[in-house]
Design a protein around this motif. Structure first.
Motif, short mmCIF file in Angstrom:
data_model
loop_
_atom_site.label_atom_id
_atom_site.label_comp_id
_atom_site.label_asym_id
_atom_site.label_seq_id
_atom_site.Cartn_x
_atom_site.Cartn_y
_atom_site.Cartn_z
N ARG A 12 -1.51 -5.73 8.42
CA ARG A 12 -0.80 -4.48 8.15
C ARG A 12 -1.16 -3.40 9.17
N ASP B 30 4.38 -3.30 4.79
CA ASP B 30 3.82 -4.50 4.16
C ASP B 30 4.77 -5.69 4.23
N PRO C 275 5.57 0.64 1.61
CA PRO C 275 5.39 -0.79 1.36
C PRO C 275 6.54 -1.64 1.90
N SER D 205 0.82 -1.20 0.00
CA SER D 205 0.00 0.00 0.00
C SER D 205 0.86 1.26 0.00
#
Length: 269
Positions: free
Chosen positions: A214, A204, A200, A19
């Motif tokens: 997350r 992530d 990310p 994300s």
């Protein structure tokens, strides 16, 4: 247009899956927005191409080209630098924004393997040294240039895994060496020390590696940030890189700039 007509080679111009936006992509987009001509280098040509597409469609990129290179291979880095020099006849900015820790099987001092240590060192440190090896003759020839490296607050903070810690600490020392050894040529070298960021790679990757949602990883990281108890973003790093790359920072070299929400204020050195 603080980088108008500047030629930038950004290594690590793509990003990890996840994300939001990563440091490398955000930096490419900010540099494009400020008028730089960019060679967007990444291991994944597809990811570099996506960065270029966004830069052109949303950030007014003047000229930007994707380029595939594996930072573990000196020949790839030499070819990327040569391509930028061939295309534009100069290189004003080299930004090395590549790093790996958790996804490279980093571990504690009693669990680290030779394979993991060598891999992380190749990516985080040796790739930077080799990229600089090939850009320095060009910058010395033109008697100007900016080299930006990305270290981490982990260079100074407590950090559980040894390879990332060691390579990011080495990055600080190496960049200072670059700065003093090349000041006579008009070349500036500075390093950024990002803290806890919502990217990310940082969030992530950890969520996947540790089997956590997350949202849980992000909340745990937010709680550790002194400033507003909220992580920074890739745009914070990109804006710091933009300043150091610009002529506004023309009398600044050899510095380590924390972008960390006050984390290093807790460290007495």
């Amino acid at each position: 247009m603080r980088l108008k007509d500047k030629i930038a080679v950004i290594i690590g111009a793509g990003q990890s899956p996840g994300s939001g936006v990563g440091n490398g992509r955000a930096t490419v987009l900010r540099f494009a927005q400020e008028g730089a001509r960019i060679l967007a280098v990444d291991r994944s040509l597809e990811s570099a191409e996506e960065t270029c597409r966004i830069a052109k469609s949303e950030y007014g990129a003047v000229e930007i080209e994707p380029y595939a290179a594996d930072v573990r291979k000196e020949a790839d880095l030499a070819a990327a630098i040569a391509e930028a020099d061939r295309r534009w006849g100069r290189i004003d900015i080299l930004h090395y924004n590549v790093g790996v820790s958790v996804s490279g099987n980093d571990a504690s001092a009693t669990e680290i393997t030779e394979e993991a240590f060598d891999f992380i060192t190749q990516v985080n440190l040796r790739g930077c040294v080799m990229a600089c090896k090939h850009v320095l003759p060009i910058m010395r020839r033109q008697e100007s240039g900016v080299i930006l490296t990305v270290s981490s607050v982990s260079a100074w903070q407590r950090y559980p895994w040894v390879a990332y810690k060691a390579t990011k600490a080495a990055m600080v020392a190496y960049t200072k060496q670059l700065a003093i050894e090349n000041a006579q040529y008009g070349i500036r070298a500075n390093t950024l020390l990002p803290g806890l960021l919502d990217t990310p790679m940082a969030v992530d990757t950890r969520a996947t590696a540790f089997g956590k949602p997350r949202e849980q990883v992000a909340a745990e990281r937010d709680a550790r940030v002194p400033l507003r108890s909220r992580m920074g973003t890739a745009w914070d790093v990109a804006n710091a890189a933009l300043f150091l790359a610009s002529d506004e920072a023309g009398f600044i070299t050899g510095v380590e700039l924390p972008v960390d929400g006050g984390a290093l204020v807790n460290i007495v050195r």
